[in-house]
Design an enzyme around this catalytic site. Structure first.
Site, PDB file in Angstrom:
ATOM      1  N   ALA A  21       0.852  -1.072  -0.025  1.00 29.31           N
ATOM      2  CA  ALA A  21      -0.110  -0.039  -0.249  1.00 29.31           C
ATOM      3  C   ALA A  21       0.943   1.225   0.087  1.00 29.31           C
ATOM      4  CB  ALA A  21      -1.016  -0.143   1.058  1.00 29.31           C
ATOM      5  N   ARG A  54      -1.415   7.607 -11.413  1.00 28.00           N
ATOM      6  CA  ARG A  54      -2.517   7.477 -12.349  1.00 28.00           C
ATOM      7  C   ARG A  54      -3.972   8.073 -12.114  1.00 28.00           C
ATOM      8  NH1 ARG A  54      -1.068   1.347 -13.803  1.00 28.00           N
ATOM      9  NH2 ARG A  54      -0.196   1.692 -11.778  1.00 28.00           N
ATOM     10  N   LYS A  70      -3.210   5.963  -2.891  1.00 32.50           N
ATOM     11  CA  LYS A  70      -4.212   5.369  -3.810  1.00 32.50           C
ATOM     12  C   LYS A  70      -5.237   4.619  -2.718  1.00 32.50           C
ATOM     13  CE  LYS A  70      -3.207   2.267  -6.708  1.00 32.50           C
ATOM     14  NZ  LYS A  70      -2.747   1.876  -8.084  1.00 32.50           N
ATOM     15  N   THR A 113       6.743  -2.978  -7.048  1.00 32.91           N
ATOM     16  CA  THR A 113       6.090  -3.893  -6.085  1.00 32.91           C
ATOM     17  C   THR A 113       7.071  -5.012  -5.394  1.00 32.91           C
ATOM     18  OG1 THR A 113       5.622  -5.220  -8.052  1.00 32.91           O
ATOM     19  CG2 THR A 113       3.795  -4.065  -6.943  1.00 32.91           C
ATOM     20  N   SER A 166      -2.724  -6.781  -2.841  1.00 34.00           N
ATOM     21  CA  SER A 166      -2.486  -5.519  -3.333  1.00 34.00           C
ATOM     22  C   SER A 166      -3.542  -4.710  -2.629  1.00 34.00           C
ATOM     23  CB  SER A 166      -2.662  -5.360  -4.717  1.00 34.00           C
ATOM     24  OG  SER A 166      -1.416  -5.569  -5.403  1.00 34.00           O
ATOM     25  N   GLY A 167      -3.242  -3.502  -1.888  1.00 36.01           N
ATOM     26  CA  GLY A 167      -4.160  -2.686  -1.566  1.00 36.01           C
ATOM     27  C   GLY A 167      -5.123  -1.805  -2.475  1.00 36.01           C
ATOM     28  N   GLY A 171      -0.549  -7.575 -15.763  1.00 36.44           N
ATOM     29  CA  GLY A 171       0.585  -8.446 -16.148  1.00 36.44           C
ATOM     30  C   GLY A 171      -0.292  -9.741 -16.766  1.00 36.44           C
ATOM     31  N   ASN A 209     -46.723  21.735  20.397  1.00 39.20           N
ATOM     32  CA  ASN A 209     -47.033  22.390  18.852  1.00 39.20           C
ATOM     33  C   ASN A 209     -46.078  23.577  18.749  1.00 39.20           C
ATOM     34  OD1 ASN A 209     -47.836  23.696  16.718  1.00 39.20           O
ATOM     35  ND2 ASN A 209     -49.546  22.321  16.625  1.00 39.20           N
TER      36      ASN A 209
HETATM   37  C1  UD1 Z   1       0.500  -4.948 -10.614  1.00 39.65           C
HETATM   38  C2  UD1 Z   1       1.287  -6.242 -11.124  1.00 39.65           C
HETATM   39  C3  UD1 Z   1       0.578  -6.758 -12.186  1.00 39.65           C
HETATM   40  C4  UD1 Z   1      -0.873  -6.967 -11.945  1.00 39.65           C
HETATM   41  C5  UD1 Z   1      -1.428  -5.992 -11.167  1.00 39.65           C
HETATM   42  C6  UD1 Z   1      -2.791  -6.239 -10.537  1.00 39.65           C
HETATM   43  C7  UD1 Z   1       3.591  -5.681 -10.851  1.00 39.65           C
HETATM   44  C8  UD1 Z   1       4.908  -5.191 -11.385  1.00 39.65           C
HETATM   45  N1  UD1 Z   1       2.621  -5.639 -11.562  1.00 39.65           N
HETATM   46  O1  UD1 Z   1       0.345  -4.086 -11.425  1.00 39.65           O
HETATM   47  O2  UD1 Z   1       0.935  -7.698 -13.071  1.00 39.65           O
HETATM   48  O3  UD1 Z   1      -1.929  -7.519 -13.206  1.00 39.65           O
HETATM   49  O4  UD1 Z   1      -0.640  -5.283 -10.411  1.00 39.65           O
HETATM   50  O5  UD1 Z   1      -3.587  -5.550 -10.123  1.00 39.65           O
HETATM   51  O6  UD1 Z   1       3.653  -6.017  -9.810  1.00 39.65           O
HETATM   52  N2  UD1 Z   1       3.000  -0.454  -4.475  1.00 39.65           N
HETATM   53  C9  UD1 Z   1       3.902  -0.320  -3.299  1.00 39.65           C
HETATM   54  N3  UD1 Z   1       5.422   0.127  -3.622  1.00 39.65           N
HETATM   55  C10 UD1 Z   1       5.686   0.453  -4.857  1.00 39.65           C
HETATM   56  C11 UD1 Z   1       4.706   0.190  -6.022  1.00 39.65           C
HETATM   57  C12 UD1 Z   1       3.552  -0.409  -5.814  1.00 39.65           C
HETATM   58  O7  UD1 Z   1       3.582  -0.708  -2.197  1.00 39.65           O
HETATM   59  O8  UD1 Z   1       6.882   0.947  -5.125  1.00 39.65           O
HETATM   60  C13 UD1 Z   1       1.763  -1.023  -4.149  1.00 39.65           C
HETATM   61  C14 UD1 Z   1       0.662  -0.178  -4.900  1.00 39.65           C
HETATM   62  O9  UD1 Z   1       0.275   0.980  -3.702  1.00 39.65           O
HETATM   63  C15 UD1 Z   1      -0.421  -1.090  -5.023  1.00 39.65           C
HETATM   64  C16 UD1 Z   1       0.246  -2.585  -5.280  1.00 39.65           C
HETATM   65  O10 UD1 Z   1       1.597  -2.015  -4.712  1.00 39.65           O
HETATM   66  O11 UD1 Z   1      -1.403  -1.240  -3.803  1.00 39.65           O
HETATM   67  C17 UD1 Z   1       0.236  -2.552  -6.793  1.00 39.65           C
HETATM   68  O12 UD1 Z   1       0.968  -1.609  -7.469  1.00 39.65           O
HETATM   69  P1  UD1 Z   1       0.559  -0.967  -8.794  1.00 39.65           P
HETATM   70  O13 UD1 Z   1       1.530   0.239  -9.195  1.00 39.65           O
HETATM   71  O14 UD1 Z   1      -0.664  -0.428  -9.178  1.00 39.65           O
HETATM   72  O15 UD1 Z   1       0.778  -2.077  -9.999  1.00 39.65           O
HETATM   73  P2  UD1 Z   1      -0.039  -2.274 -11.206  1.00 39.65           P
HETATM   74  O16 UD1 Z   1       0.769  -1.349 -12.344  1.00 39.65           O
HETATM   75  O17 UD1 Z   1      -1.164  -2.389 -11.232  1.00 39.65           O
HETATM   76 CA    CA Z   2      -2.598  -1.664  -9.500  1.00 41.73          CA
END
Ligand code: UD1
Ligand code: CA
Length: 455
Positions: free
Chosen positions: A10, A16, A23, A77, A99-100, A138, A376
């Protein structure tokens, strides 16, 4: 579940989303994204870690009963999970990574996922689904029915890989030591210059670990939120589900599309909700209640057979049974209306109690007032509760009649059964069964108008 810890990512910026806030703090279905994920996670394990980074103070303040890990720079990630390395040193069990920003995931699906992972004897498993529109996710490159080869990010994919409909949910289970070992081998030589958690899958496969892919029947549950458009779509889905469950339990909702009802709201059978109504928070509504259009209700209780007409705002209030409210009434926090109370148009009530059968039908303000039964309150009555420094109470006892356009200058008490003459400015207590009259006496100047016209 035994030997299972949860790690929720998170820390990401909401690039975006074009937001200054993390987010996971954005809301869908009345709750922050991270809260949705936490709710499901708690069914699986009580040991939950959350990786925070971007506006981490706000995320930390928003959730409780978890341990936090700081990811200082958001380098992807994989980098986020790496930040947890020290916390899990010596831990040899399973780690469920969530994922958050994937808020629709249910605890039931997570449970079957853990079973799949354990019964299959995998070192790593990823949850997947075939998506109608896999754009942005992905892609899962497989070598057979149950096993995966690698995960390729959209931005690094060849045209052939882009044809794959099976998407990565961002939800995984890893054997913890295998995960951290593989993470140390990831590189950021990709389109986004980030350390991808997804690369761990390919690394483990190459090292001949068993890696499973658990495909769920619908991609809806693993929808990820990256943009405000995604947020709106998931919000609509959550609200539709809520309306459907209420309808299944006997509530009529005339237009589910325009109706906003938070998940924790309860509504009794045979109640009718008109179009464009918003009901938020911990609101509890009884049976046979009617709520008309353009009304917003937050954290309020409404007793059976009550009716709330159009354009009312109700906040932290309590209505008894068979109350009628509106149109255009405003209940501010701690308005308590007894059974069969009638409150009408342009009446504002704050921190006040109205006893059974009391009426305030038009254009009134009641603040810091204790009003008895069968009172009233005439049109235009105002409790003057604030002297610019402090608030003062008004007490109106049972059966009193407060005439139109009177001001009750608090602190003041109107006794049982007393009458207040219309247009009075009441500054002193009025004893029971008496008449209080406080206004300029009327004078008549006969012929005055006629004489004036002659001039
Ligand atoms: C990621 C996956 C993708 C998958 C998708 C599903 C990777 C490289 N890609 O892409 O394959 O289909 O999720 O929803 O993992 N976050 C951190 N620290 C960071 C970057 C991200 O904590 O440095 C957290 C974000 O807050 C978020 C989660 O990781 O909750 C996913 O990150 P996000 O950038 O949304 O990944 P996607 O591009 O959606
Ligand atoms: Ca995402």
């Amino acid at each position: 579940m035994e030997n299972l810890r949860v790690l929720i990512l998170a820390a990401g910026k909401s690039t975006r989303m074009k937001s200054k806030y993390a987010k996971v703090l954005h809301r869908a279905g009345g709750r922050m994204l991270i809260e949705h994920v936490l709710r499901s996670a708690r069914f699986i394990s009580a040991e939950i870690w959350v990786v925070v980074g971007h506006t981490s103070d706000k995320v930390k303040a928003a959730i409780a009963e978890v341990k936090f890990i700081e990811q200082k720079d958001q380098l992807g990630t994989g980098h986020a999970v790496m930040a947890a390395r020290e916390q899990f040193a010596g831990y040899t069990g399973d780690l469920l990574v969530l994922s958050g920003d994937v808020p629709l995931i249910s605890s039931g699906t997570l449970e079957t996922f853990v079973k799949f992972h354990r019964e299959g004897g995998y070192n790593a498993s990823v949850m997947t689904a075939d998506a109608e529109n896999p754009d942005g996710y992905g892609r899962i490159v497989r070598h057979n029915e149950s096993e995966v080869d690698s995960i390729v990010e959209q931005r690094d994919a060849t045209p052939e890989v882009l044809q794959i409909a099976e998407i990565n949910s961002g939800i995984y289970i890893f054997n913890a030591p295998a995960l951290f070992d593989a993470l140390s081998k990831t590189r950021s030589n990709n389109a986004q210059r980030e350390y991808y958690l997804t690369d761990v899958i390919g690394i483990l496969v190459a090292e001949r670990h068993r890696v499973g892919a658990f495909k769920i029947p619908s991609a809806e549950e693993i929808s990820g939120i990256n943009t405000r458009q995604d947020l709106a779509a998931v919000d609509r889905l959550m609200r539709r589900r809520k309306c459907e469950s209420l309808m299944a339990d006997g509530v009529t909702i005339l237009d589910p599309q325009s109706t906003f009802i938070d998940e924790d709201v309860q509504i009794g059978a045979d109640s009718v909700i008109y179009p464009s109504v918003q009901i938020y928070g911990n609101t509890i509504i009884g049976e046979d209640v009617t709520i008309r259009s353009f009304t917003r209700i937050s954290n309020t209780r409404i007793g059976a057979r009550s009716t709330v007409l159009e354009n009312c705002v109700l906040d932290n209030s309590h209505l008894g049974e068979e109350v009628t409210l509106g149109p255009f009434s405003r209940l501010r926090p701690d308005a308590v209306l007894g059974d069969r109370v009638k409150v009408g148009n342009f009446v504002e009530i704050k921190k006040s109690t109205l006893g059974t059968g009391t009426k305030s039908q038009h254009l009134a303000y009641l603040g810091d007032a204790t009003v008895g039964k069968d009172v009233n309150i005439g049109a235009g009555v105002i409790t003057c509760n604030y002297d610019g420094v402090a608030k003062h109470p008004t007490v109106i006892e049972d059966g009193a009649f407060v005439g139109t356009d009177s001001q009750l200058i608090a602190p003041v008490r109107i006794g049982k059964g007393a009458y207040i003459a219309a247009g009075s400015s009441i500054t002193d207590d009025v004893p029971a069964e008496s008449l209080g009259i406080a206004r300029g006496r009327q004078a008549i100047k006969e012929g005055w108008a006629k004489n004036r016209k002659k001039k």
